[in-house]
Design an enzyme around this catalytic site. Structure first.
Site, PDB file in Angstrom:
ATOM      1  N   ASP A  14      65.602  74.117   4.922  1.00 57.00           N
ATOM      2  CA  ASP A  14      64.332  73.758   4.283  1.00 57.00           C
ATOM      3  C   ASP A  14      63.399  74.946   4.110  1.00 57.00           C
ATOM      4  O   ASP A  14      62.839  75.156   3.034  1.00 57.00           O
ATOM      5  CB  ASP A  14      63.620  72.664   5.078  1.00 57.00           C
ATOM      6  CG  ASP A  14      64.234  71.286   4.807  1.00 57.00           C
ATOM      7  OD1 ASP A  14      64.999  71.161   3.826  1.00 57.00           O
ATOM      8  OD2 ASP A  14      63.947  70.362   5.570  1.00 57.00           O
ATOM      9  N   ARG A  94      53.271  73.632  18.580  1.00 62.14           N
ATOM     10  CA  ARG A  94      52.675  73.700  17.237  1.00 62.14           C
ATOM     11  C   ARG A  94      51.305  74.370  17.183  1.00 62.14           C
ATOM     12  O   ARG A  94      51.063  75.202  16.300  1.00 62.14           O
ATOM     13  CB  ARG A  94      52.615  72.309  16.599  1.00 62.14           C
ATOM     14  CG  ARG A  94      53.990  71.677  16.314  1.00 62.14           C
ATOM     15  CD  ARG A  94      54.972  72.661  15.741  1.00 62.14           C
ATOM     16  NE  ARG A  94      56.204  72.037  15.263  1.00 62.14           N
ATOM     17  CZ  ARG A  94      57.427  72.496  15.495  1.00 62.14           C
ATOM     18  NH1 ARG A  94      57.599  73.570  16.236  1.00 62.14           N
ATOM     19  NH2 ARG A  94      58.480  71.896  14.986  1.00 62.14           N
ATOM     20  N   ASP A 123      54.378  66.759  13.186  1.00 61.62           N
ATOM     21  CA  ASP A 123      54.192  68.214  13.148  1.00 61.62           C
ATOM     22  C   ASP A 123      53.258  68.654  12.018  1.00 61.62           C
ATOM     23  O   ASP A 123      52.470  69.577  12.178  1.00 61.62           O
ATOM     24  CB  ASP A 123      55.546  68.916  13.036  1.00 61.62           C
ATOM     25  CG  ASP A 123      56.317  68.870  14.355  1.00 61.62           C
ATOM     26  OD1 ASP A 123      55.651  68.742  15.406  1.00 61.62           O
ATOM     27  OD2 ASP A 123      57.547  68.959  14.331  1.00 61.62           O
TER      28      ASP A 123
HETATM   29  N1  ARG Z   1      58.966  63.527  17.998  1.00 61.23           N
HETATM   30  C1  ARG Z   1      58.684  64.764  18.608  1.00 61.23           C
HETATM   31  C2  ARG Z   1      57.249  65.161  18.351  1.00 61.23           C
HETATM   32  O1  ARG Z   1      56.633  64.608  17.522  1.00 61.23           O
HETATM   33  C3  ARG Z   1      59.642  65.843  18.208  1.00 61.23           C
HETATM   34  C4  ARG Z   1      59.572  66.326  16.815  1.00 61.23           C
HETATM   35  C5  ARG Z   1      60.686  67.241  16.560  1.00 61.23           C
HETATM   36  N2  ARG Z   1      60.480  67.941  15.332  1.00 61.23           N
HETATM   37  C6  ARG Z   1      61.465  68.239  14.505  1.00 61.23           C
HETATM   38  N3  ARG Z   1      61.156  68.921  13.444  1.00 61.23           N
HETATM   39  N4  ARG Z   1      62.707  67.851  14.714  1.00 61.23           N
HETATM   40  O2  ARG Z   1      56.720  66.008  18.992  1.00 61.23           O
END
Ligand code: ARG
Length: 415
Positions: A14, A94, A123
């Site tokens: 991506d 993040r 995210d």
């Molecule tokens: N669900 C988890 C969170 O919101 C993990 C997210 C993982 N991100 C990913 N791009 N696979 O923190």
């Protein structure tokens, strides 16, 4: 010369496609920024790839120490677990990434930042809220949220533009890693009834395959920060790395969570977080010994607030600062050592000691040396139970159904 954008670049499909897509759509020069928060990658290869797919510049920042010092360990001191289960690995990384992206954008004279998040996850919220807080003038571009391509279309786009499609694209999972844990989603995991297949796990042995002999580990804390592993003084990054290895070998730290995303979706998430889970468990055990009952009760509420706030992308809020000050203050006497036993997927606290321990043997013992004045209990119980006794006399005992209805067993009516 075009304006510049700093793209958070992972080296995956991506963000590689994003480099090209941003150039076409926004006519911006892309500076790829890769941030190492403990994701096991070959960062020089990632850098080379960024340049190959069209970035004008590719930077790698080792942010492991910053991550541990300002994010993972404060979250440990808070005992932050989202919905009681998820130690917030991705969520904690993040805001740090956002800060480094903003710093880089300002240093490079860029007018925008970009990230590879879709429009369905947490995210995007964490990046956007953090960037807007730190540098409201920077524009935010989120290609995967904007381009509307399916996975197949993204692959086709990559092939058209000579962007190498990694073999790992055949992996059906979306994976995110940092020192505090590894998140795995998508593929068969989207069926919450299906047990996670073995191939989703890379940090932890399956408990069945874990060693047949238990292993003990001792973690030393100073003011809520782990500083030694089996008596050996270690910096935070090494301590977490070694404990990930050790607890992972024993199959400890797997989490299967139906999680409430901020955007209203329930999602099934698998995590591996051996070090984080063992450290939180050990830290809680030490707090149980060094904090008063009232401190513990109050701190549990703060832990829920902290976890929600981190999860929901509000790291740079003043509430976070206020809560952090409380958490830090609560850790003054949380120093000592905890011994745990790791065995076939489980980790148990089997010993703890502290110079500041509130555990008092002469009060607790049933043996010789008992200093607890048992006769004082009589008066205490008299006053403690007084309101219950008075209320029972006035309201409960006279009421034919009273005592039974309190037990939840009402006799069936006749007729
Ligand atoms: N669900 C988890 C969170 O919101 C993990 C997210 C993982 N991100 C990913 N791009 N696979 O923190």
């Amino acid at each position: 010369m075009s304006d510049k954008v700093v793209l958070a670049y992972s080296g995956g499909l991506d963000t590689s496609v994003a480099v090209q897509w941003i150039k076409e759509k926004y006519k911006l020069d892309v500076i790829a920024l890769t941030i190492d928060v403990g994701n096991e990658r070959d960062f020089s290869a990632v850098r080379q790839k960024a340049l190959k797919v069209g970035a004008v510049k590719a930077l790698v920042i080792d942010a492991k120490e910053l991550f541990v010092k300002y994010f993972a360990f404060p979250a440990l001191q808070a005992d932050a677990l989202y919905e009681g289960q998820y130690p917030l690995a991705t969520a904690l990384s993040r805001p740090l990434m956002a800060k480094l992206m903003v710093d880089t954008a300002l240093a490079e004279g860029a007018t925008a930042i970009a990230h590879g998040c879709t429009g369905k996850g947490n995210d995007q919220v964490r990046f956007d809220v953090s960037v807007n807080a730190l540098a409201p003038d920077l524009k935010i571009i989120a290609p995967a949220r904007e381009w509307g391509m399916t996975r197949e279309e993204t692959i086709a786009y990559a092939q058209e533009h000579n962007i190498p499609v990694p073999i790992t694209v055949s992996s059906p999972y979306s994976i995110d890693e940092c020192l505090w844990g590894r998140a795995i989603e998508c593929g068969v995991l989207e069926d919450p009834w299906v047990e996670p297949p073995d191939d989703v796990f890379t940090w932890t042995n399956s408990p069945a395959q874990a060693p047949d002999k238990p292993q003990y580990v001792e973690i030393g804390f100073e003011k809520g920060i782990p500083v030694t592993l089996d008596g050996q003084k270690l910096d935070g990054v090494s301590l977490i790395e070694q404990l990930n290895e050790l607890a992972g070998k024993h199959g400890v730290g797997r989490i299967d969570h139906i999680e409430d995303r901020l955007v209203g979706i329930k999602s099934r998430e698998i995590y591996e977080a051996p070090a984080a889970m063992v450290l939180i468990q050990a830290h809680q055990a030490l707090e149980a010994m060094t904090l008063s009952k009232d401190q513990l009760r109050f701190k549990q509420k703060v832990a829920v607030e902290c976890a929600d706030l981190v999860y929901n992308g509000l790291w740079f809020s003043q509430l976070n600062r206020d809560l952090s000050a409380y958490v830090l203050s609560s850790q003054r006497y949380v120093s000592g050592t905890v011994r745990l036993k790791l065995f076939k997927g489980s980790s148990s606290v089997v010993g703890r000691k502290s110079l500041h321990s509130l555990y008092n043997l002469s009060l607790a013992t049933y043996d010789k040396g008992d200093q607890f004045d048992q006769s004082a209990s009589v008066g205490f119980i008299h006053l403690w139970g007084l309101p219950v006794k008075i209320q029972a006399q006035v309201q409960l005992l006279g009421d034919k159904e009273g005592p039974l209805s309190i037990m939840g067993t009402k006799e069936p009516e006749e007729g």
